[in-house]
Write an enzyme that holds these catalytic residues in place. Structure first.
Site, PDB file in Angstrom:
ATOM      1  N   ASP A  74       0.831  -1.216   0.000  1.00 26.25           N
ATOM      2  CA  ASP A  74       0.000   0.000   0.000  1.00 26.25           C
ATOM      3  C   ASP A  74       0.860   1.257   0.000  1.00 26.25           C
ATOM      4  OD1 ASP A  74      -2.179  -1.785   0.329  1.00 26.25           O
ATOM      5  OD2 ASP A  74      -1.977  -1.702   2.503  1.00 26.25           O
ATOM      6  N   GLU A  78     -11.563  -0.180  -2.833  1.00 27.02           N
ATOM      7  CA  GLU A  78     -10.674   0.312  -1.775  1.00 27.02           C
ATOM      8  C   GLU A  78      -9.595   1.196  -2.395  1.00 27.02           C
ATOM      9  OE1 GLU A  78      -8.729  -3.073  -0.018  1.00 27.02           O
ATOM     10  OE2 GLU A  78      -8.161  -3.905  -1.947  1.00 27.02           O
ATOM     11  N   ASN A  97      -4.682  -8.024  -4.276  1.00 26.31           N
ATOM     12  CA  ASN A  97      -5.151  -6.644  -4.217  1.00 26.31           C
ATOM     13  C   ASN A  97      -4.058  -5.691  -4.675  1.00 26.31           C
ATOM     14  OD1 ASN A  97      -3.373  -6.287  -2.044  1.00 26.31           O
ATOM     15  ND2 ASN A  97      -4.939  -6.789  -0.540  1.00 26.31           N
ATOM     16  N   GLU A 128      24.149   6.183   5.051  1.00 25.33           N
ATOM     17  CA  GLU A 128      23.671   5.118   5.930  1.00 25.33           C
ATOM     18  C   GLU A 128      23.799   3.777   5.204  1.00 25.33           C
ATOM     19  OE1 GLU A 128      23.162   5.382   8.946  1.00 25.33           O
ATOM     20  OE2 GLU A 128      22.716   7.514   9.306  1.00 25.33           O
ATOM     21  N   GLU A 134      22.107   1.300   5.530  1.00 28.36           N
ATOM     22  CA  GLU A 134      20.776   0.792   5.207  1.00 28.36           C
ATOM     23  C   GLU A 134      20.239   1.452   3.939  1.00 28.36           C
ATOM     24  OE1 GLU A 134      21.799   2.258   7.960  1.00 28.36           O
ATOM     25  OE2 GLU A 134      20.410   3.767   8.710  1.00 28.36           O
ATOM     26  N   ASN A 164      17.854   5.550  13.211  1.00 33.73           N
ATOM     27  CA  ASN A 164      19.044   4.992  12.566  1.00 33.73           C
ATOM     28  C   ASN A 164      18.947   3.476  12.572  1.00 33.73           C
ATOM     29  OD1 ASN A 164      21.593   4.716  11.413  1.00 33.73           O
ATOM     30  ND2 ASN A 164      22.586   4.627  13.422  1.00 33.73           N
ATOM     31  N   LEU A 165      19.205   2.880  11.419  1.00 27.60           N
ATOM     32  CA  LEU A 165      19.205   1.433  11.298  1.00 27.60           C
ATOM     33  C   LEU A 165      20.598   0.948  10.943  1.00 27.60           C
ATOM     34  CD1 LEU A 165      16.148   2.323  10.764  1.00 27.60           C
ATOM     35  CD2 LEU A 165      15.902   0.075   9.726  1.00 27.60           C
ATOM     36  N   ASP A 169      26.773   0.202  10.112  1.00 29.72           N
ATOM     37  CA  ASP A 169      25.907   1.361  10.320  1.00 29.72           C
ATOM     38  C   ASP A 169      25.957   2.317   9.135  1.00 29.72           C
ATOM     39  OD1 ASP A 169      24.507   3.553  11.213  1.00 29.72           O
ATOM     40  OD2 ASP A 169      25.608   3.769  13.084  1.00 29.72           O
TER      41      ASP A 169
HETATM   42 CA    CA Z   1      22.786   3.457   9.820  1.00 29.05          CA
END
Ligand code: CA
Ligand code: CA
Ligand code: CA
Length: 795
Positions: free
Chosen positions: A227, A424, A493, A565, A567, A593-594, A689
């Site tokens: 979605d 929808e 869907n 980053e 990620e 932060n991931l 990181d």
């Molecule tokens: Ca990071």
């Protein structure tokens, strides 16, 4: 802190030639298996060592068979052939005592084949555990066609308290009391290969290659997201998605139970400014006891807009609380922090005009007009049980309502949108003075479907001159997108949004493509975000979009000379992401932060179209947290098996975040950058990181170094000069075969000089090394230079 000393060099021109030669050589490096699986407990499971560790099941006195090696293998060169079977249980057995434990769960796989032309066309086989005595448990099975290799699969948990002191595994056919009465049916010869039993540790990490290098769809492949609702802010598009991964409960082959959406109460956010490298901003905890909006239980189908309220820009994230209502939380930025400013759902059955008693009050779509007035479309469903043509084609289940200036209240009464076959996923946008209401059409309420409206399960649209419509059936203009099943096999869907970036319109949709790639075809309702360009006809109507894996072009190159980053991912395999405490170095202290985690040997991530410029990069830095010794990050260009151009040994203290740097020579121009992760099999190697690259032009201690040999009397001297051409003082260390000297604080424009007495009348040509150390932009930087001197004879 920099643990490794960065080394720059003026030998870059030569190094470029070396790198080019390496690329030309195209050494085919291999990536290891991506599976994070536990080791195989079975010894010689592939029968490559003949019959070592295998014997015939001997649980009953009547059991008996002959095992012999065969070269008709499923994998490798050998398999086992079972002949002269006396009972249905007569098959190859291996002792697992001391190797399996009560209470633990294991995954079993094995290949099996039978060929007897007098046997049935298909036959069931079992992998069976014999724990001792009379306790036999079938732990895996397959029904295979004669003459073909079948795959026995299963997971089993050994009951707590079960004695495993005589645990044994064997392959057999289904039990019958008198197999000798029909030996072709019950006692046929068969072959076995590639037997594996491994502890099963449930993990939502996706091991399959879900997004092919070079392709744009799905946008991400390490998690799901449905979605998708696009929101552009400061030249970056954010996509907010229903977090299908919360429902993903994969077994050992990645096949999950079906997505019911019931447990989904967080919203996944990704963003990109180039449409190929996507940053994972993690999940917003929206509903449930640990959510921002604790009064809600679900967060499906989000929608985002921002507006300046009381002089401050605020970010309004609308969500569906399952079918019963819609809510909104408020952020300080597109990625939070998030607040509950309302304390209750925004759209409920008591919202004026919202409910007709049959419709769902979900799927909020937000739109702000040029005059600052906000609107919300919502609703869906609407089956009144009549199975009538009217109810099927005109359920009148969706609505549009004005939002208050605060964006967290409604104004006046909701107006009905009479969109043909509406089901929808309402979305409102504006282009060139025209308003567009797009929606997902129904799969049918049982009445005949009007051929003048959209087909089922498609994205259709209406056009009008006002956000409030009126949205009558006459405003229906056609479809934007057929059902995803048209393009990807798996249907289901759909949900869409439209956004504009750099003057081009784009269309978001979802499809079960990652789900399909994980399982090899079958889908369980796990959806992934896709992008396509959206083009218009001269009259403002929309050109139909076709679904594909190619997606859209990357619209700008990635700047490597900054914190990126980790990620941020174009393509990857085998990794997962995880939020850690503290803000983002790239997106600010308030942003989540991931880190990239679940990194196993052979896993990899990549960045698309990184522009290193003409001067090039001299170093690559990773902020990492080592979890095992001996891990390495390899950097490759333009392919995950291309030659390695830099290796970062991840050799810092375990468990601590550390920045580690490796030298990078001669990387110029635009390249896809692949980070391939290497280490011990079965180990969780490290987390990453962020990345950064050091530019040759802007960093390094800028010294002009020269060396010469000369005579003073009968003695030969080697003189070394290093001029500091940089903008900060540098400590300069001059090293020759005849001694070294360190000169501290050499000011910009000044030089370090020393003439070294060789104490010889004659010397050969040689090289001096000059190391400059300075603090540049708060970082200690070291650059190393070589300079040659000629042979001399002063005697
Ligand atoms: Ca990071
Ligand atoms: Ca084999
Ligand atoms: Ca992994």
């Amino acid at each position: 802190m920099l643990k490794r000393v960065r080394k720059t060099t003026r030998r870059r021109v030569a190094a470029i030639a070396v790198a080019g030669a390496m690329l030309a050589a195209a050494v085919a490096a291999t990536t290891g298996p991506v599976q994070a699986a536990a080791p195989n407990i079975i010894v010689n499971g592939g029968f490559e060592d003949g019959l070592t560790s295998w014997f015939v099941n001997n649980g009953n006195a009547t059991d008996g068979a002959t095992l012999s090696p065969t070269t008709d293998a499923y994998g490798g060169s050998n398999a086992v052939l079972v002949t002269n079977r006396k009972t249905t249980g007569s098959g190859p057995m291996q002792d697992l005592s001391g190797k399996v434990q009560a209470g633990k769960t294991y995954a079993i796989t094995a290949r099996v084949k039978y060929e007897n032309p007098n046997s049935p066309a298909t036959k069931q086989f079992f992998a069976t555990m014999h724990y001792g005595g009379g306790t036999y448990t079938n732990v895996g099975t397959v029904t295979v066609a004669r003459g073909q290799w079948g795959l026995i699969q299963g997971t089993f948990t050994i009951p707590a308290g079960q004695s495993v002191s005589t645990a044994r595994l064997f392959i057999e056919t289904p039990w019958t009391s008198d197999p000798a009465s029909a030996p072709d049916t019950h006692l046929m010869d068969f072959k076995v290969d590639d037997v594996s039993v491994a502890e099963f540790v449930p993990s939502t990490t996706i091991e399959a290659l879900g997004k092919n290098p070079g392709e744009g769809n799905p946008l991400i492949s390490h998690k799901f997201g449905a979605d998708g609702n696009a929101f552009v802010h400061d030249g970056r598009v954010y996509i907010y998605m229903t977090n299908d991964t919360q429902e993903y409960k994969p077994g050992p082959t990645g096949v999950s139970s079906t997505n019911t959406y019931a447990s989904i109460n967080t919203i996944t956010v990704i963003s990109s400014d180039d449409l190929m490298n996507w940053v994972d901003h993690g999940e917003i905890p929206v509903a449930g006891s640990s959510g921002v909006a604790r009064y809600a239980s679900n967060s499906w189908a989000p929608a985002m807009e921002s507006k300046i309220v009381d002089g401050k820009e605020k970010f309004f994230l609308y969500f569906a609380n399952n079918g019963g209502g819609s809510g909104v939380i408020v952020g300080d930025s597109p990625v939070g922090p998030w607040h509950d400013e309302r304390g209750s759902l925004l759209i409920t059955g008591s919202t004026p005009g919202a409910s007709n008693g049959k419709n769902w009050l979900f799927d909020p779509g937000v739109f702000i007009d040029d005059d600052g007035q906000g609107y919300l479309v919502f609703g869906g469903g609407g089956d009144d049980g009549t199975r009538s043509a009217e109810n099927t084609n005109h359920p009148k289940s969706t609505r549009v309502i004005k939002l208050g200036d605060d964006m967290i209240s409604t104004e006046g009464s909701a107006e009905v949108i009479d969109a043909p076959l509406v089901f929808e996923a309402g979305h409102l946008f504006k282009r060139d003075g025209k308003y567009y209401y797009s929606y997902s059409s129904n799969f049918g309420f049982g009445g005949p479907i009007d051929p003048n409206g959209p087909p089922t399960g498609a994205i259709a649209y209406l056009m009008a001159d006002s956000p409030m419509g009126p949205w009558t059936p006459e405003t229906y203009k056609g479809i934007i997108f057929k059902n995803p099943g048209t393009y990807f096999g798996a249907g289901g869907n759909n949900h869409q949004s439209v956004f504009q970036l750099d003057g081009q319109y784009y269309f978001t949709y979802h499809a079960q493509t990652l789900n399909s790639r994980i399982t090899g075809g079958a889908t369980q309702g796990f959806r992934s975000p896709h992008l396509a360009k959206l083009d218009f006809n001269a009259d403002g109507t929309i050109k139909e979009v076709k679904g594909d894996y190619k997606g859209v072009e990357q619209i700008r190159n990635l700047d490597p000379y900054r914190v990126i980053e980790a990620e941020t991912i174009a393509w990857q395999q085998g990794i997962a992401t995880e939020k850690i405490d503290g803000g983002s170095e790239e997106f600010g202290a308030q942003a989540p932060n991931l880190v990239v985690h679940d990194i196993d040997n052979g896993d990899w991530t990549s960045l698309a179209k990184v522009d290193f410029g003409t001067e090039g990069a001299t170093g690559v830095t990773a902020k990492v947290r080592p979890l095992a010794t001996g891990g390495k990050i390899q950097v490759r260009l333009d392919g995950r098996t291309s030659p390695v151009v830099a290796t970062i040994p991840v050799d810092a203290p375990l468990g601590e975040w550390t920045k580690l740097t490796a030298q990078l020579d001669g990387v110029t121009g635009v390249h896809d950058v692949y980070f391939t992760y290497v280490g011990a099999d079965g180990a969780d190697l490290f987390e990453v990181d962020s990345w950064s690259f050091e530019a040759a032009s802007s960093q390094g201690v800028d010294l002009a170094v020269s060396a010469s040999s000369r005579c003073i009397g009968a003695s030969t001297y080697v003189a070394v000069t290093a001029v500091n051409n940089g903008e900060v003082p540098a400590t300069v260390e001059l090293t020759t075969p005849y001694g070294s000297k360190t000169v501290a604080d050499v000011a910009p424009g000044k030089q370090a000089y020393q003439s070294f007495n060789t104490r010889a009348g004659q010397i050969d040509a040689g090289t001096v090394t000059v190391k400059g150390t300075a603090t540049i932009d708060g970082k200690q930087v070291t650059s190393t230079y070589d300079a040659a001197y000629a042979a001399a004879n002063c005697g």
